[in-house]
Design a protein around this motif. Structure first.
Motif, PDB file in Angstrom:
ATOM      1  N   THR A  78       0.830  -1.205   0.000  1.00  0.00           N
ATOM      2  CA  THR A  78       0.000   0.000   0.000  1.00  0.00           C
ATOM      3  C   THR A  78       0.867   1.258   0.000  1.00  0.00           C
ATOM      4  OG1 THR A  78      -1.682  -1.202   1.231  1.00  0.00           O
ATOM      5  CG2 THR A  78      -1.878   1.183   1.187  1.00  0.00           C
ATOM      6  N   LYS A  79       0.577   2.169  -0.883  1.00  0.00           N
ATOM      7  CA  LYS A  79       1.330   3.429  -0.963  1.00  0.00           C
ATOM      8  C   LYS A  79       0.946   4.349   0.193  1.00  0.00           C
ATOM      9  CE  LYS A  79       1.504   3.438  -6.029  1.00  0.00           C
ATOM     10  NZ  LYS A  79       1.084   4.189  -7.255  1.00  0.00           N
ATOM     11  N   ASP A  82      -2.350   6.023   0.013  1.00  0.00           N
ATOM     12  CA  ASP A  82      -3.514   5.181   0.273  1.00  0.00           C
ATOM     13  C   ASP A  82      -3.647   4.801   1.745  1.00  0.00           C
ATOM     14  OD1 ASP A  82      -4.230   5.091  -2.434  1.00  0.00           O
ATOM     15  OD2 ASP A  82      -2.856   3.414  -2.799  1.00  0.00           O
ATOM     16  N   SER A  83      -2.654   5.133   2.566  1.00  0.00           N
ATOM     17  CA  SER A  83      -2.666   4.639   3.947  1.00  0.00           C
ATOM     18  C   SER A  83      -2.736   5.728   5.009  1.00  0.00           C
ATOM     19  CB  SER A  83      -1.419   3.774   4.205  1.00  0.00           C
ATOM     20  OG  SER A  83      -0.248   4.562   4.184  1.00  0.00           O
ATOM     21  N   THR A 150       4.001  -4.219  -7.729  1.00  0.00           N
ATOM     22  CA  THR A 150       3.021  -3.171  -7.428  1.00  0.00           C
ATOM     23  C   THR A 150       3.572  -1.756  -7.526  1.00  0.00           C
ATOM     24  OG1 THR A 150       3.536  -3.526  -5.084  1.00  0.00           O
ATOM     25  CG2 THR A 150       1.576  -4.638  -5.948  1.00  0.00           C
TER      26      THR A 150
END
Length: 624
Positions: A78-79, A82-83, A150
């Motif tokens: 998760t970038k 996004d977190s 990813t």
């Protein structure tokens, strides 16, 4: 740090607090906690906020913690965008105005400089400080991960970027401090050292003696049948009376609330007559006698000074000045201290803190109380990762006590069940104790035995609500005196027909016993025996076998208030069956009596609750 990333935070703080107390380090300069964080967890996990919330509170402060955030996008795939919603992963620290030092991980000297600043700030101002080391992960989340799946663009850049070691080595060569050859020697020397340590680890075996040193010297491992699971817990009557006087006698110049004054007069009468000792008084006797014997007591939880059910009143409040007075800290000169803390509205953080204290201090009685037992749900990670498994995983004992108000009184699904079934499911290898006591005396003994045995085990206690003032839930003072002890199983107390003529034995645990007792008396039943299983784990097989053997012609029922898929039933079913088999009892298997399986712990309608309760009591007492 277990995989539930930030769960360890307050455990560390509790250990720090205990070690400071041991050193009498009131300035909080000799012991300090350092917490290592990942960026994703620091921004994402609520325990971080709970940790900061504790940092300035009187009962929990440790003089500041250094938080070192390895900000390398460790949160798997998760970038950061996004977190977290804030620009920096460290922004949560602003809630307590902690200074945050952002530093480039590719500059080792800058990182060391930031660490020095943080250390000096902590020592000078006794407050938390954060180092946010901005860096990257070269190989993904773990050894076998492929981050390019990813984040291909970023890992194309990282793959071409020199390592921190190479950058620093070139800097040292450029400054003339080290030669290329010396750098190669240092590199090889360190790699050889790592290889040797890795080889040594293959044959390493933990030495059990290692963890019973220092404060733990004199204590022992508790595995095996020969462990002293009962302990000697009764005390001289003179000591009971001494604690009773302190408990019931406020200072003459103290403006005490009139309702509490009536309670104190009632307590004085208990000690005068030796009868009617209720739950809260029994608890105070356990605390007070231990303190007179030199054992400190620490109790924390939401509103636990007064007690959720207005039963404890461990601290009295002057109605004019709001000055506080703690009766149990005024028993005698030289006694140990009682610390009762109203905690923040936190379960996981505070429970972790108290667990941490027990890891460092085995000679204090440390208790955490949930406002209602259900609220321990919010601390499940601490229970799973530490309390139930810590001894098996890390060879670390804990004597922590969890007090969980439990019992069905028609207060709805969120105020009935402490989720007893969850704790029982976690039981194995004598890892902890789970009990649901029915008498004040047994509560007193089970608390005292936490300290009076040669080992430490966590204790999970279902504590009552309605029984706190139940007229029949009382004990005589003689039940606390020398020669008395904890009873894992309590026999039938009434005079019934001859044992061989008893048609049914109803086994139960906790508050439902009093419902059964009242209805049995109301119906005038004399051939149904009521036997209480006070300790559910470790399972009291010998004691229960002795009781069941008294009634060779009876069938056996397990009665509980909880739904069939909750409570004790799935845990006790086969254990009772094995106990019956061991004495060749004709009953064979126990029969379940209780609420039907349900998704919700309890109904929210009082009428429905009363109907269900009446039905299960009737079923338990009705012999066909």
């Amino acid at each position: 740090n277990p995989s539930h990333l930030e769960a360890v935070n307050t455990v560390v703080l509790g250990k720090v607090r205990a070690k400071q107390a041991q050193r009498k380090d009131t300035n909080r300069e000799q012991v300090m906690g350092i917490l290592l964080h990942g960026d994703a967890a620091f921004a994402g996990q609520g325990l971080v906020a709970e940790t900061f919330d504790l940092s300035h509170l009187k009962g929990y402060r440790t003089g500041g913690t250094i938080h070192f955030v390895v900000n390398n996008q460790i949160g798997f795939t998760t970038k950061p965008t996004d977190s977290r919603s804030s620009p920096y992963c460290s922004d949560i620290a602003k809630v307590v105005q902690a200074p945050i030092l952002h530093v480039n991980g590719d500059d080792p000297e800058a990182v060391v400089h930031a660490a020095r600043i943080a250390t000096e700030f902590r020592q000078e101002f006794k407050q938390d400080v954060v180092i946010d080391m901005f860096c990257y992960r070269r190989f993904g989340h773990n050894e076998s991960d492929e981050p390019a799946f990813t984040q291909p663009k970023m890992y194309d850049v990282i793959g071409k970027h020199p390592t921190t070691k190479d950058i620093y080595a070139q800097q040292l060569v450029k400054e003339g401090l080290l030669s290329e050859e010396r750098i190669k020697e240092l590199d090889k020397s360190f790699q050889d050292y790592l290889d040797e340590e890795f080889k040594a680890s293959e044959n390493y075996r933990p030495n059990k003696a290692d963890w019973l040193e220092g404060k733990w010297s004199g204590l022992a491992s508790s595995h095996g049948e020969d462990a002293d699971w009962i302990g000697k817990t009764g005390v001289e009557n003179d000591l009971l009376q001494e604690v009773g006087r302190a408990l019931s006698t406020p200072p003459s110049d103290f403006d005490i609330n009139r309702k509490i004054l009536r309670q104190l007069k009632a307590k004085a009468k208990m000690f005068e007559t030796g009868e009617g000792i209720d739950w809260a008084t029994a608890e105070a006797l356990a605390f007070g006698t231990l303190m007179c014997e030199g054992t400190p007591v620490r109790l924390s939880g939401q509103d636990c000074q007064r007690g959720t059910f207005s039963q404890r009143h461990a601290k009295l409040i002057d109605q004019t000045t709001e000055a506080k007075y703690t009766p149990l800290n005024n028993i005698r000169t030289g006694q140990a201290e009682l610390e009762v803390l109203n905690s923040p509205l936190s379960e996981a953080g505070v429970l972790g803190f108290e667990y941490g204290i027990t890891l460092a201090e085995p000679h204090s009685l440390v208790l955490w109380e949930a406002q209602f037992g259900d609220f321990a749900n919010g601390a499940q990670v601490i229970i799973d990762q530490f309390i139930s498994s810590g001894e098996a995983k890390w060879l670390r004992m804990s004597g922590l006590v969890m007090l969980l108000p439990h019992g069905y009184e028609g207060q709805g699904p969120e105020h009935s069940s402490a989720r007893l079934e969850r704790y029982l499911q976690l039981c194995g290898e004598n890892n902890m104790q789970v009990a649901n006591c029915t008498t004040p005396a047994n509560y007193y003994h089970i608390l005292r035995r936490q300290i009076r045995r040669s080992f430490r085990k966590p204790l999970i206690l279902m504590t009552p609500k309605s029984l706190l003032r139940h007229k029949q839930c009382v004990s005589n003072l003689s039940d606390f005196a020398t020669g008395t002890t904890f009873l894992p199983v309590i026999s039938e107390t009434a005079k019934l027909v001859d044992d061989k003529k008893v048609k049914r034995v109803v086994l139960s645990s906790g508050k439902v016993y009093y419902d059964l007792l009242a209805e049995r008396e109301n119906r005038g039943i004399e051939d149904v025996a009521l036997v209480r299983v006070e300790q559910l784990y470790p399972w009291p097989e010998k004691e229960l076998a002795t009781e069941l053997a008294k009634y060779p012609n009876a069938d056996v029922v397990w009665c509980q208030e909880e739904s069939e898929n909750m409570g004790s039933w799935f845990f006790v079913d086969r254990r009772i069956e094995a106990t019956l088999a061991s004495i060749k009892h004709k009953a064979g298997r126990p029969v379940y009596v209780g609420r039907a399986a349900s998704a919700s712990p309890a109904t929210g309608l009082l009428k429905a609750h009363l109907r269900e309760q009446a039905e299960l009591v009737d079923a338990a007492l009705s012999v066909k």
